[in-house]
Design a protein around this motif. Structure first.
Motif, mmCIF file in Angstrom:
data_model
loop_
_atom_site.group_PDB
_atom_site.id
_atom_site.type_symbol
_atom_site.label_atom_id
_atom_site.label_comp_id
_atom_site.label_asym_id
_atom_site.label_seq_id
_atom_site.Cartn_x
_atom_site.Cartn_y
_atom_site.Cartn_z
ATOM 1 N N SER A 128 -11.508 9.877 138.245
ATOM 2 C CA SER A 128 -11.046 10.361 136.949
ATOM 3 C C SER A 128 -11.974 9.800 135.877
ATOM 4 O O SER A 128 -12.330 8.611 135.916
ATOM 5 C CB SER A 128 -9.607 9.922 136.696
ATOM 6 N N GLN A 258 -9.869 19.600 135.547
ATOM 7 C CA GLN A 258 -9.814 19.278 136.979
ATOM 8 C C GLN A 258 -10.833 20.087 137.758
ATOM 9 O O GLN A 258 -11.061 21.266 137.481
ATOM 10 C CB GLN A 258 -8.421 19.547 137.551
ATOM 11 N N ARG A 260 -11.185 20.603 141.824
ATOM 12 C CA ARG A 260 -10.619 20.300 143.142
ATOM 13 C C ARG A 260 -11.469 20.954 144.225
ATOM 14 O O ARG A 260 -11.639 22.179 144.254
ATOM 15 C CB ARG A 260 -9.180 20.788 143.244
#
Length: 419
Positions: A128, A258, A260
């Motif tokens: 993060s 994000q 992914r």
């Protein structure tokens, strides 16, 4: 003769010295008197002191008509587009305030102090990043265009739309993007062998998500923090935007939160129901990421009028390709019967706008102006006839056919289909 020559030279030097002395005495007085006379004749507004400094510069109020043209959903104003006024601009860089927009649920208000980018999924260790952390990484700059997949889609209609060049084809803009190469962060997270796709998600109200092949992200993807030297504008992704040079706008995810990693695409709404095209054989054209070569004459173009005095006009416009550099732009004034090479303005950059120019002699004759771009992959911009023959008329995205401007004997300009 020699004495006369010496005398003449002496007289010349004396006259020059005297003239210089007189000039040094009288010219300031004359200049001051002329300046006073000039100032006295100025309008009152021009004799007043100018405006003070400003903290952030704004366009002149006399240029108030050079704006993005907005088309939004009446029931949901945050869903829509705004076109960049390409026909009002010069050069190749689009000002930040005129960069085109495409929003699915409005522009979110995001505090950069709390925003985080998460990289997870098929990685060795999820990571993060805060915005301040990203600013500490090495950064790179890249000038490239971003074009909405739906740009120019009015070209699929049976009747040519009569809108200004920028307001029909202006869902494309060109800027310098600065940020962190995404490959740095993906390598830091550790990519598992089975990872083939990355699902990018936005922090907007629609939670837009889209699938991207991992090879592109490892190639030239940028996590953009800056646009044309300043921090991103909110409507263009503040505080963090994914930039994929040469690929359709939908995958250049704004307000990125994000990434992914997965082994398959997510098959979201924006890669199934949207951003796909029905082909003539009934199949669907999907994951058509690359924006093919395209060009547009921005002047003279629809809405402009050639003066009553025929003469030389500068034909100018923009060309771009998601496959690489523009190598050639040809211009025709007889609906494609004959072509001349236009001059390409330097620098010619990869996956970026290239401006082209060509002087054109107009003598009041009927003409149809066209431009045709070729890129360094060998791809040639197709005619509308060829594009429709290949893709049919049920499509909506990736329209890149040659645009035709009809010039009447009276100097009026219209958008036409030349067949």
């Amino acid at each position: 003769m020699a004495k006369k020559l010496v005398k003449s030279r002496r007289q010349f030097l004396q006259t020059t010295a005297l003239g210089s002395a007189f000039a040094s005495f009288s010219l300031p007085l004359i200049a001051a008197q002329k300046a006073a006379d000039f100032t006295a004749n100025l309008p009152e507004s021009m004799r007043q002191a100018g405006k003070p400094f400003s903290n952030y510069g704004q366009p002149s109020p006399y240029e108030k008509d050079i704006i993005r043209w907005i088309a939004a959903n009446q029931d949901m104003p945050g869903n829509g587009v705004s076109w960049s006024p390409l026909h009002e601009l010069q050069g190749t860089i689009t000002p930040n305030g005129l960069h085109y927009e495409r929003h699915h649920n409005g522009v979110p208000d995001i505090d950069p102090a709390t925003h985080q980018l998460l990289i997870d999924g098929l990685v060795e260790q999820p990571l993060s990043f805060s915005i301040e952390t990203l600013k500490r990484y090495p950064q790179t700059s890249r000038i490239c265009f971003i074009e909405c997949g739906g740009n120019s889609n009015s070209g699929w209609r049976n009747i040519p739309i009569q809108s200004s060049a920028g307001y029909a084809h202006g869902l494309v803009s060109n800027a310098e993007w600065t940020g962190v190469p995404l490959s740095y962060l993906l390598q830091e997270a550790g990519i598992k062998p089975e990872a083939k796709w990355v699902i990018a998600e936005a922090a907007d109200g629609a939670s837009l998500n889209i699938s991207i092949p991992i090879e592109k992200l490892l190639d030239d993807a940028i996590l953009a923090l800056y646009q044309n030297g300043e921090r991103l504008r909110p409507e263009n992704g503040y505080p963090l935007r994914l930039v994929l040079p040469g690929w359709e706008g939908i995958v250049n995810v704004k307000w990125l939160r994000q990434l992914r990693l997965t082994d398959t695409p997510v098959m979201s709404r924006d890669e199934t129901a949207q951003y796909t095209d029905l082909m003539p054989d009934g199949s669907a054209r999907q994951f058509s990421f690359i924006m093919d070569a395209k060009s547009l004459i921005t002047s003279p173009s629809l809405g402009m009028h050639l003066s009553d005095n025929p003469g030389i006009y500068q034909v100018t416009g923009l060309a771009w390709s998601g496959r690489g550099k523009i190598t050639r732009v040809e211009v025709s004034d007889d609906s494609g019967e004959s072509w001349l090479d236009a001059e390409l303005q330097e620098p010619i950059l990869d996956k970026a706008f290239t401006r082209f120019n060509l002087p054109w002699q107009w003598q009041g004759q009927y003409a149809v102006l066209q431009s045709r771009a070729t890129d360094d992959s060998g791809y040639v911009q197709p005619s509308r006839e060829a594009l429709v023959a290949n893709r049919g008329t049920d499509g909506f995205f990736h329209y890149n056919a040659i645009v035709s401007w009809e010039v009447t004997e009276e100097g009026d300009i219209n958008h036409v289909y030349p067949f």
